[in-house]
Design an enzyme around this catalytic site. Sequence first.
Site, PDB file in Angstrom:
ATOM      1  N   HIS A 179       0.835  -1.213   0.000  1.00 50.68           N
ATOM      2  CA  HIS A 179       0.000   0.000   0.000  1.00 50.68           C
ATOM      3  C   HIS A 179       0.860   1.249   0.000  1.00 50.68           C
ATOM      4  CE1 HIS A 179       0.281   1.059   4.360  1.00 50.68           C
ATOM      5  NE2 HIS A 179       0.327  -0.238   4.556  1.00 50.68           N
ATOM      6  N   ASP A 219       6.322   1.016   6.426  1.00 53.96           N
ATOM      7  CA  ASP A 219       4.875   0.814   6.302  1.00 53.96           C
ATOM      8  C   ASP A 219       4.289   1.905   5.428  1.00 53.96           C
ATOM      9  OD1 ASP A 219       2.314  -0.091   6.637  1.00 53.96           O
ATOM     10  OD2 ASP A 219       2.081   0.676   8.674  1.00 53.96           O
ATOM     11  N   GLU A 257      -4.845   1.945   2.511  1.00 55.10           N
ATOM     12  CA  GLU A 257      -4.947   0.754   3.354  1.00 55.10           C
ATOM     13  C   GLU A 257      -5.157   1.167   4.801  1.00 55.10           C
ATOM     14  OE1 GLU A 257      -3.654  -2.334   6.158  1.00 55.10           O
ATOM     15  OE2 GLU A 257      -2.677  -0.429   5.844  1.00 55.10           O
ATOM     16  N   GLU A 258      -4.419   2.188   5.229  1.00 55.11           N
ATOM     17  CA  GLU A 258      -4.339   2.475   6.664  1.00 55.11           C
ATOM     18  C   GLU A 258      -5.665   2.859   7.299  1.00 55.11           C
ATOM     19  OE1 GLU A 258      -2.034   1.621   8.389  1.00 55.11           O
ATOM     20  OE2 GLU A 258      -0.104   1.816   7.393  1.00 55.11           O
ATOM     21  N   ASP A 265       3.621  -6.145   3.406  1.00 53.94           N
ATOM     22  CA  ASP A 265       3.196  -5.039   4.274  1.00 53.94           C
ATOM     23  C   ASP A 265       3.590  -5.318   5.722  1.00 53.94           C
ATOM     24  OD1 ASP A 265       2.057  -2.739   5.268  1.00 53.94           O
ATOM     25  OD2 ASP A 265       0.007  -3.526   5.265  1.00 53.94           O
ATOM     26  N   HIS A 293       3.971   3.171  12.453  1.00 53.51           N
ATOM     27  CA  HIS A 293       3.057   4.301  12.688  1.00 53.51           C
ATOM     28  C   HIS A 293       3.656   5.375  13.598  1.00 53.51           C
ATOM     29  CE1 HIS A 293      -0.681   1.529  11.782  1.00 53.51           C
ATOM     30  NE2 HIS A 293       0.194   1.564  10.794  1.00 53.51           N
TER      31      HIS A 293
END
Length: 458
Positions: free
Chosen positions: A276, A288, A322-323, A350, A421
């Site tokens: 993603h 990520d 995606e997130e 991912d 994140h």
Amino acid sequence: MQRSVFILLLALSEIGAGQTSANRVEGWVDPYRANAEKLIAAAQADQFAWERLAELTDTFGQRLSGSGNLTRAIAWAVDAMKKDGLENVHTERVMVPNWVRGNESLEITNPPHHVIPMLGLGGSIATPPAGVEAEVMVVANGDDLTKRAADAKGKIVLFNVPYTSYGETVPFRSGGASMAARHGAVASLVRAVGPVGLRTPHTGGMNYANDVAKIPTAAITAEDANRIQRLVNRGVKVRLRLKMEAKFEADVESFNVVGEIKGSEKPEEIVLVGGHFDSWDPGTGASDDGVGCVVTWEAARLMKKLNIRPKRTVRVVLFTNEENGTRGGNGYRDQHAKEAANHILAVESDSGVFAPARLGFTGSDAARKIISEIATLLAPLGMQEISGGGGGADIGPIAALGKVPMMAYSGDSNKYFTIHHTPADTVDRIEPAEVSKAAASLAAMIYVVADMPQSLPK
Ligand SMILES: [Zn+2]
């Protein structure tokens, strides 16, 4: 003999490989060894993939859905895929949510004033402009909250749940606000989901239950959660002030990016690979999931570069959103529903590329046997063992519709979730050799699956 097995043997005999056994031709992968070695050598000959990841993350930075950065990065990827010589390069439109963080802060107002690093959770509402100020109630988990529910009214509930695994801890991030609101809390905080890092908060998505008031919610670091816990344990009434401006604006247009190597004999059969392209906003989305996009894209670029064209189509998709929505993966499924069953394998990266990394597979036993045989070609990379756990959020929807076997490239989860994140998700933490290894193993695996005489059984 089953018809499918008969066809398999017939097809395998065409490439003239070795001895027949009950249902397999011994050494059937041997004819693929030369090209697999070429792909592996090309992936490891330079740092092209790492450099591409650095260019992506340095130039565009964070790529939150709805941001101009993501839109600009998508245009760059289309251009770069065309320059690579990939075929049928195009975008596919998807509407994505546009959650905007705004300014935010958290402070201990009593005892003595102290500012605490925090990150609002994606999807959270704002506080009133003056913030929410209240006493904090620390809970160890959901049961603890339920037991002491009467104390939660008017409080800021802090879920101080130590990290065990992502799957076990993430429900407090995604659902903690509504759990706390059910008992009258005015805001909720969660100990960031990840191993203890360097006092670094992790953001991530959250959802509100429909039948309870929405309250603002944010993550704080393990260090600060433990500090507040210790103060409370000593009988101190800790007061916090949370200020957040977070809000949803109207959905905006975004795009999945698609590029292909068209199959030479069965172009309608598709090996789907991707990651993603969006990210959370604190870091630059390197692990990520910039790296997942780059290494899967690299599999196709290397085939093109080496003039290796498999029988089936290799389709790279850089999924958007995606997130905080999975709209890219769902959009792909909807737009490709008619050819869902033509997908013979879907591969996602991912979970980073940190060593020790592995390839995982989810599918039938018959398919797993074939994947394991192909994986013998990855012995030079030390990646010949195929674990469980194939799959991913982006390929999941099309795979469910088409009953498609899935693979995943997964890096070491402890290293991955330490920066996941956070502002620390940057390219600096990723070794060029680990990026090359991921690209090498994916390229070789995908090439053989796309080229082998028999289709991977479902
Ligand atoms: Zn991701």
